[in-house]
Motif scaffolding. Structure first.
Motif, PDB file in Angstrom:
ATOM      1  N   LEU A 139     -18.646  24.013  15.617  1.00 56.59           N
ATOM      2  CA  LEU A 139     -18.358  25.315  15.025  1.00 56.59           C
ATOM      3  C   LEU A 139     -19.621  25.913  14.410  1.00 56.59           C
ATOM      4  CD1 LEU A 139     -16.356  27.507  14.025  1.00 56.59           C
ATOM      5  CD2 LEU A 139     -16.058  26.104  11.973  1.00 56.59           C
ATOM      6  N   ALA A 140     -20.370  25.113  13.664  1.00 55.27           N
ATOM      7  CA  ALA A 140     -21.594  25.594  13.029  1.00 55.27           C
ATOM      8  C   ALA A 140     -22.621  26.013  14.073  1.00 55.27           C
ATOM      9  CB  ALA A 140     -22.168  24.519  12.112  1.00 55.27           C
ATOM     10  N   ALA A 141     -22.778  25.206  15.107  1.00 56.70           N
ATOM     11  CA  ALA A 141     -23.749  25.527  16.165  1.00 56.70           C
ATOM     12  C   ALA A 141     -23.367  26.804  16.897  1.00 56.70           C
ATOM     13  CB  ALA A 141     -23.855  24.365  17.151  1.00 56.70           C
ATOM     14  N   LYS A 142     -22.070  27.014  17.079  1.00 53.50           N
ATOM     15  CA  LYS A 142     -21.592  28.219  17.762  1.00 53.50           C
ATOM     16  C   LYS A 142     -21.856  29.468  16.923  1.00 53.50           C
ATOM     17  CE  LYS A 142     -17.596  29.368  20.527  1.00 53.50           C
ATOM     18  NZ  LYS A 142     -16.222  29.023  20.839  1.00 53.50           N
ATOM     19  N   VAL A 193     -26.841  27.630  10.441  1.00 55.90           N
ATOM     20  CA  VAL A 193     -25.676  27.133   9.720  1.00 55.90           C
ATOM     21  C   VAL A 193     -25.649  25.610   9.822  1.00 55.90           C
ATOM     22  CG1 VAL A 193     -23.158  27.123   9.633  1.00 55.90           C
ATOM     23  CG2 VAL A 193     -24.363  29.226  10.177  1.00 55.90           C
ATOM     24  N   ARG A 194     -25.477  24.952   8.661  1.00 57.72           N
ATOM     25  CA  ARG A 194     -25.372  23.490   8.623  1.00 57.72           C
ATOM     26  C   ARG A 194     -24.049  23.088   8.000  1.00 57.72           C
ATOM     27  NH1 ARG A 194     -29.669  20.434   5.502  1.00 57.72           N
ATOM     28  NH2 ARG A 194     -28.834  21.835   3.955  1.00 57.72           N
ATOM     29  N   VAL A 195     -23.483  21.992   8.462  1.00 57.42           N
ATOM     30  CA  VAL A 195     -22.259  21.441   7.879  1.00 57.42           C
ATOM     31  C   VAL A 195     -22.656  20.527   6.728  1.00 57.42           C
ATOM     32  CG1 VAL A 195     -20.230  20.007   8.265  1.00 57.42           C
ATOM     33  CG2 VAL A 195     -21.019  21.555  10.061  1.00 57.42           C
ATOM     34  N   LEU A 196     -22.178  20.842   5.517  1.00 55.23           N
ATOM     35  CA  LEU A 196     -22.451  20.007   4.350  1.00 55.23           C
ATOM     36  C   LEU A 196     -21.388  18.929   4.191  1.00 55.23           C
ATOM     37  CD1 LEU A 196     -23.559  22.692   1.751  1.00 55.23           C
ATOM     38  CD2 LEU A 196     -24.982  21.272   3.232  1.00 55.23           C
ATOM     39  N   SER A 197     -20.118  19.265   4.439  1.00 51.19           N
ATOM     40  CA  SER A 197     -19.042  18.275   4.357  1.00 51.19           C
ATOM     41  C   SER A 197     -17.837  18.751   5.142  1.00 51.19           C
ATOM     42  CB  SER A 197     -18.661  18.021   2.902  1.00 51.19           C
ATOM     43  OG  SER A 197     -18.037  19.154   2.347  1.00 51.19           O
ATOM     44  N   ILE A 248     -14.050  22.723   5.467  1.00 52.24           N
ATOM     45  CA  ILE A 248     -15.418  22.574   5.961  1.00 52.24           C
ATOM     46  C   ILE A 248     -16.342  23.386   5.063  1.00 52.24           C
ATOM     47  CG2 ILE A 248     -16.981  22.961   7.893  1.00 52.24           C
ATOM     48  CD1 ILE A 248     -14.522  22.792   9.729  1.00 52.24           C
ATOM     49  N   HIS A 249     -17.319  22.716   4.470  1.00 53.45           N
ATOM     50  CA  HIS A 249     -18.315  23.399   3.636  1.00 53.45           C
ATOM     51  C   HIS A 249     -19.572  23.592   4.466  1.00 53.45           C
ATOM     52  CE1 HIS A 249     -16.423  21.909  -0.367  1.00 53.45           C
ATOM     53  NE2 HIS A 249     -15.569  22.499   0.424  1.00 53.45           N
ATOM     54  N   LEU A 250     -20.006  24.835   4.544  1.00 55.66           N
ATOM     55  CA  LEU A 250     -21.176  25.185   5.347  1.00 55.66           C
ATOM     56  C   LEU A 250     -22.305  25.694   4.465  1.00 55.66           C
ATOM     57  CD1 LEU A 250     -19.342  27.221   8.137  1.00 55.66           C
ATOM     58  CD2 LEU A 250     -20.028  24.834   8.229  1.00 55.66           C
ATOM     59  N   LYS A 251     -23.515  25.483   4.922  1.00 57.16           N
ATOM     60  CA  LYS A 251     -24.684  26.079   4.271  1.00 57.16           C
ATOM     61  C   LYS A 251     -25.200  27.148   5.226  1.00 57.16           C
ATOM     62  CE  LYS A 251     -29.226  25.416   2.466  1.00 57.16           C
ATOM     63  NZ  LYS A 251     -29.740  24.814   1.288  1.00 57.16           N
TER      64      LYS A 251
END
Length: 65
Positions: free
Chosen positions: A7-10, A15-19, A52-55
């Motif tokens: 999802l983040a890559a898309k 965008v990075r996944v933190l948790s 999902i926590h994203l940066k």
């Protein structure tokens, strides 16, 4: 969406996944009906709902810390 990284890559390279955690994991269950508690446990066990926590970074290559 089963994969937070996908999802983040898309969304963007910045965008990075933190948790990624089960949605109902930290929600207090006292006072809820048994059927509600079971539904929450089943949902978490099967990964039906996730938090999902994203940066979010800047433009690609200029990520901030």
């Amino acid at each position: 969406m089963d994969d937070a990284q996908a999802l983040a890559a898309k969304a963007s390279q910045a965008v990075r996944v933190l948790s990624e955690t089960p949605y109902y994991q930290h929600i207090p269950q006292q006072g809820l009906h048994l059927s509600t508690k079971l539904s929450m446990k089943l949902s978490d066990r099967l990964g039906m709902v996730k938090m999902i926590h994203l940066k979010l970074g800047g433009p690609a290559g200029t990520e901030t810390t």
